[in-house]
Design a protein around this motif. Structure first.
Motif, PDB file in Angstrom:
ATOM      1  N   ARG A  52       0.841  -1.215   0.000  1.00 12.76           N
ATOM      2  CA  ARG A  52       0.000   0.000   0.000  1.00 12.76           C
ATOM      3  C   ARG A  52       0.867   1.252   0.000  1.00 12.76           C
ATOM      4  N   LEU A  53       1.888   1.239   0.852  1.00 13.51           N
ATOM      5  CA  LEU A  53       2.777   2.398   0.950  1.00 13.51           C
ATOM      6  C   LEU A  53       3.480   2.643  -0.381  1.00 13.51           C
ATOM      7  N   ALA A  54       4.039   1.587  -0.957  1.00 10.40           N
ATOM      8  CA  ALA A  54       4.772   1.719  -2.226  1.00 10.40           C
ATOM      9  C   ALA A  54       3.837   2.180  -3.342  1.00 10.40           C
ATOM     10  N   GLY A  55       2.645   1.574  -3.388  1.00 11.37           N
ATOM     11  CA  GLY A  55       1.693   1.918  -4.441  1.00 11.37           C
ATOM     12  C   GLY A  55       1.212   3.354  -4.332  1.00 11.37           C
ATOM     13  N   THR A  56       0.965   3.802  -3.091  1.00 10.17           N
ATOM     14  CA  THR A  56       0.513   5.181  -2.892  1.00 10.17           C
ATOM     15  C   THR A  56       1.633   6.158  -3.251  1.00 10.17           C
ATOM     16  N   ALA A  57       2.856   5.831  -2.840  1.00 13.33           N
ATOM     17  CA  ALA A  57       3.995   6.686  -3.190  1.00 13.33           C
ATOM     18  C   ALA A  57       4.171   6.740  -4.697  1.00 13.33           C
ATOM     19  N   GLY A  58       4.019   5.583  -5.360  1.00 15.66           N
ATOM     20  CA  GLY A  58       4.149   5.530  -6.820  1.00 15.66           C
ATOM     21  C   GLY A  58       3.084   6.364  -7.510  1.00 15.66           C
ATOM     22  N   LEU A  59       1.869   6.280  -6.980  1.00 13.92           N
ATOM     23  CA  LEU A  59       0.759   7.060  -7.537  1.00 13.92           C
ATOM     24  C   LEU A  59       1.064   8.559  -7.444  1.00 13.92           C
ATOM     25  N   LEU A  60       1.438   9.000  -6.243  1.00 17.06           N
ATOM     26  CA  LEU A  60       1.669  10.433  -6.041  1.00 17.06           C
ATOM     27  C   LEU A  60       2.877  10.912  -6.839  1.00 17.06           C
ATOM     28  N   ALA A  61       3.969  10.143  -6.788  1.00 18.81           N
ATOM     29  CA  ALA A  61       5.183  10.549  -7.503  1.00 18.81           C
ATOM     30  C   ALA A  61       4.917  10.648  -8.998  1.00 18.81           C
ATOM     31  N   GLY A  62       4.239   9.634  -9.538  1.00 21.54           N
ATOM     32  CA  GLY A  62       3.958   9.631 -10.968  1.00 21.54           C
ATOM     33  C   GLY A  62       3.023  10.756 -11.373  1.00 21.54           C
ATOM     34  N   ALA A  63       1.955  10.950 -10.576  1.00 21.26           N
ATOM     35  CA  ALA A  63       0.968  11.976 -10.921  1.00 21.26           C
ATOM     36  C   ALA A  63       1.588  13.377 -10.853  1.00 21.26           C
ATOM     37  N   PHE A  64       2.392  13.616  -9.806  1.00 22.29           N
ATOM     38  CA  PHE A  64       3.039  14.935  -9.707  1.00 22.29           C
ATOM     39  C   PHE A  64       4.038  15.124 -10.841  1.00 22.29           C
ATOM     40  N   SER A  65       4.763  14.064 -11.176  1.00 22.67           N
ATOM     41  CA  SER A  65       5.739  14.168 -12.248  1.00 22.67           C
ATOM     42  C   SER A  65       5.061  14.457 -13.585  1.00 22.67           C
ATOM     43  N   MET A  66       3.929  13.771 -13.853  1.00 29.28           N
ATOM     44  CA  MET A  66       3.186  14.017 -15.095  1.00 29.28           C
ATOM     45  C   MET A  66       2.672  15.454 -15.130  1.00 29.28           C
ATOM     46  N   ALA A  67       2.111  15.910 -13.991  1.00 26.51           N
ATOM     47  CA  ALA A  67       1.537  17.255 -13.925  1.00 26.51           C
ATOM     48  C   ALA A  67       2.616  18.314 -14.139  1.00 26.51           C
ATOM     49  N   ALA A  68       3.766  18.126 -13.489  1.00 26.18           N
ATOM     50  CA  ALA A  68       4.850  19.099 -13.619  1.00 26.18           C
ATOM     51  C   ALA A  68       5.383  19.109 -15.051  1.00 26.18           C
ATOM     52  N   GLY A  69       5.545  17.923 -15.624  1.00 21.17           N
ATOM     53  CA  GLY A  69       6.035  17.821 -17.001  1.00 21.17           C
ATOM     54  C   GLY A  69       5.099  18.523 -17.970  1.00 21.17           C
ATOM     55  N   GLU A  70       3.797  18.310 -17.772  1.00 20.74           N
ATOM     56  CA  GLU A  70       2.789  18.924 -18.638  1.00 20.74           C
ATOM     57  C   GLU A  70       2.833  20.446 -18.511  1.00 20.74           C
TER      58      GLU A  70
END
Ligand SMILES: [Zn+2]
Length: 214
Positions: free
Chosen positions: A29-47
């Protein structure tokens, strides 16, 4: 759609990779939640960065064109006529159209922007909106394979993640195919194949690392 596909594949891989190391549900759960947030923030910042950069480039090109129109209106009018001739408009008509469009500053700039620069000067500056949308679409894709781990653990959760991941990959692939006017079956199966390969590799690596750290 593509953002959701990225989120899905990223987190199917991440969740199964950590699960492959036979970690307990809270670690997954911890890894998946961290992955979700890291990926989503990275996509948003890149965009945000890339849309901003495109807007600034377009604005700079528009400024140059605006200056050229102000300083050499005659040359710009001939350039416009030449662009219409190049698109197959007869010479006389091209001259007429160019003269009419050049008579108004705003129309002239708009026409040069579209024909010469390939820029739509009326396009809304939607960097923030694009950014939020890519955050959400990645998040939606990423939450799906993580979801079972909030209710189950062990083999049940692994199988649930695999089944949910596979169904979501097929559906997403089908929608992508539908929107792109391509073969729905082919894009659905391709999306599923990518998910299987990515998740299979990380599950394998997770298992190996899990064994080596025990
Ligand atoms: Zn021009």
């Amino acid at each position: 759609m593509l953002g959701a596909g990225d989120g899905l594949i990223t987190n199917v891989s991440l969740v199964l990779g950590v699960a492959g190391a036979s970690a307990n549900a809270s670690t997954v759960r911890l890894a998946g939640t961290a992955g979700l947030l890291a990926g989503a923030f990275s996509m948003a910042a890149g965009e945000l960065v890339s849309v901003r950069a495109q807007q600034e480039l377009a604005e700079r090109e528009l400024q140059v064109e605006r200056q050229e129109l102000a300083e050499e209106p005659e040359a710009e009018r001939r350039e416009l006529a030449a662009m219409y001739r190049a698109r197959g408009v007869p010479a006389g008509d091209a001259e007429t159209v160019a003269r009419i469009l050049s008579a108004n500053d705003r129309v002239a700039l708009d026409t040069h922007a579209r024909l010469e620069l390939g820029i739509d000067p009326d396009a809304p500056g939607a960097a923030e909106k694009a950014s939020v949308l890519s955050f959400l679409s990645f998040g939606v894709g990423a939450v799906l394979p993580l979801f079972p781990w909030f209710f189950a653990h062990g083999t049940t959760a692994v199988i649930s993640s695999v089944v949910i991941g596979a169904i979501a990959a097929l559906l997403l692939g089908a929608v992508i195919g539908l929107l792109g006017g391509r073969s729905v079956t082919r894009t659905a199966l391709r999306q599923l194949a990518v998910a299987i390969v990515a998740a299979g590799i990380t599950y394998g690596v997770g298992s190996l690392l899990g064994v080596s750290t025990k």
